[in-house]
Design a protein around this motif. Structure first.
Motif, PDB file in Angstrom:
ATOM      1  N   MET A   1      15.003  22.299  90.170  1.00  0.00           N
ATOM      2  CA  MET A   1      14.561  21.466  89.052  1.00  0.00           C
ATOM      3  C   MET A   1      15.754  20.680  88.519  1.00  0.00           C
ATOM      4  SD  MET A   1      12.339  24.303  86.945  1.00  0.00           S
ATOM      5  CE  MET A   1      13.797  25.318  86.742  1.00  0.00           C
ATOM      6  N   GLY A   2      15.458  19.531  87.929  1.00  0.00           N
ATOM      7  CA  GLY A   2      16.471  18.799  87.183  1.00  0.00           C
ATOM      8  C   GLY A   2      17.365  17.882  87.985  1.00  0.00           C
TER       9      GLY A   2
ATOM     10  N   SER B   1       9.625  25.363  85.695  1.00  0.00           N
ATOM     11  CA  SER B   1       9.632  24.077  84.990  1.00  0.00           C
ATOM     12  C   SER B   1       8.488  23.982  83.988  1.00  0.00           C
ATOM     13  CB  SER B   1       9.576  22.912  85.982  1.00  0.00           C
ATOM     14  OG  SER B   1       8.340  22.864  86.659  1.00  0.00           O
TER      15      SER B   1
ATOM     16  N   GLU C   1       5.513  14.867  81.703  1.00  0.00           N
ATOM     17  CA  GLU C   1       6.158  15.766  82.671  1.00  0.00           C
ATOM     18  C   GLU C   1       5.335  15.825  83.951  1.00  0.00           C
ATOM     19  OE1 GLU C   1       8.805  17.782  82.753  1.00  0.00           O
ATOM     20  OE2 GLU C   1       9.581  17.935  80.719  1.00  0.00           O
TER      21      GLU C   1
ATOM     22  N   HIS D   1      16.912  23.868  78.346  1.00  0.00           N
ATOM     23  CA  HIS D   1      17.221  23.758  79.775  1.00  0.00           C
ATOM     24  C   HIS D   1      18.033  22.507  80.069  1.00  0.00           C
ATOM     25  CE1 HIS D   1      13.682  21.257  79.229  1.00  0.00           C
ATOM     26  NE2 HIS D   1      13.825  20.755  80.434  1.00  0.00           N
TER      27      HIS D   1
ATOM     28  N   LYS E   1       1.729  18.107  82.386  1.00  0.00           N
ATOM     29  CA  LYS E   1       2.580  18.688  83.427  1.00  0.00           C
ATOM     30  C   LYS E   1       1.735  19.048  84.643  1.00  0.00           C
ATOM     31  CE  LYS E   1       6.607  20.667  84.660  1.00  0.00           C
ATOM     32  NZ  LYS E   1       7.820  19.877  84.893  1.00  0.00           N
TER      33      LYS E   1
ATOM     34  N   ARG F   1       9.362  13.061  83.970  1.00  0.00           N
ATOM     35  CA  ARG F   1      10.219  14.232  83.881  1.00  0.00           C
ATOM     36  C   ARG F   1      10.667  14.451  82.436  1.00  0.00           C
ATOM     37  NH1 ARG F   1      11.440  11.388  88.572  1.00  0.00           N
ATOM     38  NH2 ARG F   1      11.513  12.602  90.510  1.00  0.00           N
TER      39      ARG F   1
END
Length: 493
Positions: free
Chosen positions: A121-122, A359, A351, A294, A463, A329
């Protein structure tokens, strides 16, 4: 592709015909020069080299359109019908291999620092953090989109100007062995692993296997390079051992133990995160222009990569105050209903690009941190509402993992959870009655219900995995009124 803006006429071309032919071994008419590289005629800029990749469709079918739109030349493996004999083509046996050769030549002529970013993730968010953090210290090159696969990485590299100071290359995977050829092409000086989470479990037997696949990024690390690792994740020992075997210097970030960048506190506000940390023995306090604990860890990982690349982390931390989450995101919108002064508005957190259990947990924590507004709509109190679509590629445990979301602590601060998709039915059934909203078999049906489920004063988060197409719900929410990016200045510390 990005870098510090400069007038087209003041900069040399990205590739001349002679340079591209030498790099790829290709043939064709000379005399052309390109200023960018693109595989998409919809976003192609005049003066680009069009790469006729074959993915969902054969790029050769679009060569004529690309040249008509102003492409300088096209990289092809055959001559499309209907083109003039002197059409500017770079002819190679295989387009993808030709692109990889061009990417390798671009990497070889560049003397700056290359940062490779991977993780469950990210990745894209950290890539954008690094673009900002390094942009005030040199010329940065990074893909505008999430180009992190077998064609996206070489496309990003091939479009890299020779005078790039810092290149940020996002590297993704969903099978073992996919990262190795990409990292050996990029040859990063710094390899950052944001985290490891239970994603793509349909292709892996365990999270440990995912960690080993992510650790492939160290295979391409330049001699004397640095691995930047998340100290807090359970699979850290696997990454640590792999990095050390590759001869990497280590920089760790996290809240536990004694990492080089240690998170001491993250104060999450409605529109910002204030981060207090200990970085390389010094106190560091800075603001990130988006909320989320996060994100605080991701920001420390980015600063670790900045330091490993030889740049100043003080300047980089200051620049991160301007960072906002990318589309799909965590990007935020304010949707004004009717006359804003009368009908009010609601906040939308998008998201919708991807989802996995970790996530989704982070996204729900983010939703729980944003304050709704009372007294604006049909209901007296503003609500926090989640719209969740299927999490894909989770393998045989998918039903249990979806149902398990019902136990997340962040749900205590959320009013309703609406679900879409066959897998999300497991969560719908597991939710307590007070949280259980509507369930529909797909995102299109849920999107049609949106106007009845949202009101002024609400905070709404959407999401789901990309294949769940929860962007339909985002679009339906935006169409409820005048949707504008939430550009309100971050709160003061």
């Amino acid at each position: 592709m990005s870098g510090r803006a400069a007038a087209r006429g003041a900069t040399p071309p990205l590739w001349t015909a002679a340079e591209a032919q030498a790099a790829t071994g290709g043939t064709g008419p000379g005399g052309w020069a390109c200023h960018s590289v693109s595989a998409d005629t919809r976003s192609l800029a005049p003066g680009a080299l069009f790469v006729a990749l074959s993915d969902v469709r054969d790029g050769h079918d679009f060569v004529a359109d690309a040249l008509k739109a102003g492409a300088a030349a096209a990289l092809v493996s055959r001559i499309p019908e209907g083109l003039a004999e002197d059409a500017p083509l770079l002819l190679v046996p295989d387009v993808l291999e030709g692109l990889r050769a061009l990417a390798a030549a671009a990497r070889a002529r560049m003397s700056g620092r290359v940062i490779g970013v991977t993780g469950s993730m990210g990745k894209t968010g950290v890539k954008e953090m690094l673009r900002l953090a390094l942009g005030c210290q040199g010329r940065v090159h990074a893909a505008e989109k999430s180009f992190n696969n077998h064609w996206g990485v070489p496309l990003t590299l091939a479009a890299m100007p020779a005078d790039t100071d810092y290149a940020v290359i996002e590297i993704g995977m969903n099978h073992s062995g996919e990262i190795t050829p990409l990292t050996t092409l990029a040859r990063p000086h710094v390899a950052l692993v944001t985290n490891v989470a239970p994603v793509h479990l349909a292709h892996f037997a365990s999270v440990n296997e995912i960690a080993r696949a992510k650790a492939e990024i160290f295979a391409g690390l330049e001699p004397g390079g640095t691995a930047v690792l998340n100290r807090d994740i359970a699979t850290y020992p696997i990454l640590d051992r792999a990095a050390r075997r590759a001869g990497a210097r280590l920089i760790r970030f996290g809240a536990a133990g004694r990492p080089e960048l240690r998170l001491q506190r993250a104060r999450v506000c409605d529109r910002a995160t204030v981060i207090m940390a200990r970085a390389f023995g010094q106190d560091l306090m800075f603001k990130l222009g988006a909320p989320g604990r996060h994100l605080a860890l991701n920001a420390l990982g980015a600063l670790g990569a900045v330091a490993a690349a030889g740049a100043d982390i003080g300047q980089a931390a200051l620049a991160l105050g301007q960072w906002t989450a990318p589309a799909g995101r965590g990007a935020r919108w304010v949707v004004r209903l009717g006359t804003p002064e009368i009908d009010g508005s609601f906040v939308l957190i998008d998201e919708s690009y991807n989802a996995n259990p970790s996530s989704v947990e982070a996204a729900l924590e983010l939703l729980s941190s944003v304050s709704p507004r009372d007294g604006q709509g049909r209901v007296s109190r503003g609500r926090r509402t989640a719209f969740l679509g299927d999490m894909l590629e989770l393998g045989p445990e998918e039903e249990r993992l979806h149902a398990g979301l019902a136990s997340l602590p962040a749900l205590a601060d959320i009013s309703k959870v609406h679900c879409a998709g066959p897998r999300m039915k497991a969560l719908h059934l597991a939710l307590p009655a007070r949280l259980r909203g509507e369930w529909h078999e797909d995102s299109a049906k849920l999107a049609s219900r949106v106007p009845r489920l949202v009101d002024a004063g609400d905070v709404v988060m959407v999401k789901g995995s990309l294949g769940a197409r929860m962007a339909r719900v985002v679009d339906a929410l935006r169409r409820m009124g005048d949707a504008r990016p939430d550009e309100t200045a971050p709160e003061d510390a």
